[in-house]
Design an enzyme around this catalytic site. Structure first.
Site, short mmCIF file in Angstrom:
data_model
loop_
_atom_site.label_atom_id
_atom_site.label_comp_id
_atom_site.label_asym_id
_atom_site.label_seq_id
_atom_site.Cartn_x
_atom_site.Cartn_y
_atom_site.Cartn_z
N HIS A 1 54.11 55.66 -22.90
CA HIS A 1 54.34 54.59 -23.88
C HIS A 1 55.71 54.75 -24.55
O HIS A 1 56.35 53.75 -24.88
CB HIS A 1 53.24 54.59 -24.93
N ASP B 1 53.81 49.21 -30.00
CA ASP B 1 52.94 49.31 -28.82
C ASP B 1 51.70 48.48 -29.11
O ASP B 1 51.19 48.45 -30.24
CB ASP B 1 52.56 50.77 -28.58
#
Length: 456
Positions: free
Chosen positions: A25, A123
């Site tokens: 991520h 995210d």
């Protein structure tokens, strides 16, 4: 001369980005940050103290560290680091973040000597951030670090649960087709780790889907020509704009690696014939038992192909690095390293195949370089990525029956010599490269994202 795109009314605009603190991520978020910086925006990165990036690699960004109770908080101490335990951490991170993020954002917004904050980009798994952004009247965009197809399946989890696909005690055969997603088998859904009863995984994913749909926009690490039917579904079902950007084509992820990169093998790799080496890496968190580790090793040796194998410390349960391998087992045809600059490796002419865990970053980097894949997914989105690459894009072979050395060696030989798979991988790369040209879908998506943020 400085790119003026991120400057409005004579004042530079600032973007605050908040990545999830895991390698898969962090990489795309920092690639996105670099891309936006190159377009003239000022960048502030919020980050947990867990898995801190090396800030000296990014002197052009401002870093603020939050959620500093980890790992001392006893609630985290018994959560396994790898696999689905990550979702338990994400669940708790969302609880902690809901308390700490509002204060940090208020500080950022109140800084008179800093550029105006246009938006927050988080995210997608930081689902709590939507309500925080709303309370501050701050537009929030989300970065979704997996394939569009995966998001569509995740959005259908309640339906799949009602139809019995998440009940592992049902009478559905693992090889049975999932009617709602004909390219999937029942075992693909089971392998994601979702279960009928609610738990942290389902709650995180359900909230992620809902809050992504409520965001001001979704940024995807993909490109239109790879997922045109899925993009049509997303555009139909989600009112917020979508931007598909192939990050590996803009910036490498080497500078955001949490592990030290080994480059000592490149002289060996340079001596190998074109398309002859199998590159093997199963990502930053997956683990295998010693028995399966040895099956992987035997399968590689039995394939008779040269190989470069990344064996991360901790990859083998209960062992340190390659301890289970007998001395001299690998021989001259193989190289084993602890970590590697993956994009550079995949771009090397000697690489003929990539044996991967099918995490989306690794999968997409392989697509970007036109390298066919052998897919061995572990959990989460990986089985969905593997099935899409093998059965839809048809640029890989799915090792779907475990870790048998004969299956492994056969799959390696097939991918190395199967010209149809290799040609499809080359054509897909060509489509991606074309999308980056002026007027291409990825080029337009970048320009649209920059214009959209500038308008906020």
């Amino acid at each position: 001369m400085e790119n003026q795109t991120g400057i409005t009314g004579g004042r530079r605009q600032r973007i605050i980005l908040f990545p999830l603190p895991y390698q898969g991520h962090i990489n795309p978020m920092l690639q996105l940050a670099n891309l936006l910086y190159s377009k003239g925006f000022s960048i502030t990165i919020l980050h947990t103290n867990f898995n801190k990036p090396k800030t000296s690699n990014y002197p052009h960004f401002t870093f603020r560290f939050i959620l500093d109770n980890y790992p001392h908080d006893e609630r985290y101490s018994n959560i396994p680091v790898q696999g689905m335990g990550s979702f338990s951490r994400i669940f708790l991170f969302n609880q902690e973040g809901a308390d700490q993020l509002p204060h940090q954002l208020e500080l950022e917004l109140s800084q008179k000597d800093e550029p105006h904050v246009s938006c927050l980009i988080t995210d997608a798994l930081w689902h709590f951030a939507q309500s925080v952004a709303d309370s501050l009247s701050l537009p929030r965009l989300v970065l979704r670090t997996s394939i569009l197809f995966c998001f569509i399946v995740y959005a259908s989890i309640p339906l799949l649960a009602d139809l019995g696909y998440l009940d592992h005690s049902n009478n559905k055969h693992p090889e049975e087709q999932v009617v709602e997603f004909p390219m999937l088998k029942v075992k693909d859904i089971m392998k994601t780790g979702f279960k009928r009863e609610g738990n942290a995984i389902e709650e995180v994913i359900d909230n992620m889907v809902k809050q992504a749909k409520a965001s001001s926009g979704i940024i995807w690490n993909s490109f239109k020509e790879l997922e045109e039917p899925e993009l049509e579904t997303i555009l139909r079902d989600i009112p917020a704009p979508s931007f598909l950007i192939p990050f590996p084509k803009h910036f490498t992820s080497s500078s955001s690696s949490l592990l030290e990169l080994d480059r000592t093998f490149f002289p060996w790799l340079d001596q190998q014939p074109p398309n002859s080496v199998v590159y093997v890496s199963f990502g930053s968190v997956a683990q295998v038992d010693e028995e399966h580790f040895l099956e992987i090793a035997h399968g590689l040796v039995d394939s008779k192909q040269s190989f470069l194998w990344v064996v991360r410390p901790g990859f083998v349960n209960g062992s340190t690095w390659v301890k289970p391998l007998p001395d001299g087992f690998v021989g001259e045809k193989g190289q084993i390293v602890k970590w590697a600059p993956q994009q550079e490796v995949l771009a090397h002419e000697a690489i003929g195949a990539f044996w991967t865990h099918s995490g989306w970053n690794s999968t997409f980097e392989s697509v970007c370089e036109g390298v066919p894949m052998i897919c061995s997914p572990f959990w989460g989105d990986q089985p969905l990525d593997a099935r899409y690459m093998s059965d839809v894009a048809k640029v890989g072979v799915y090792l779907e029956n475990g870790w048998e050395r004969e299956d492994i060696s056969n799959a390696i030989r097939r991918v190395i010599v199967d010209e149809d798979i290799r040609e499809r991988a080359r054509v897909l790369k060509q489509k991606l490269d074309a999308s980056l040209s002026k007027g291409g879908s990825s080029y337009v998506s970048v320009e649209s994202l920059v214009a959209y943020i500038s308008s906020l």
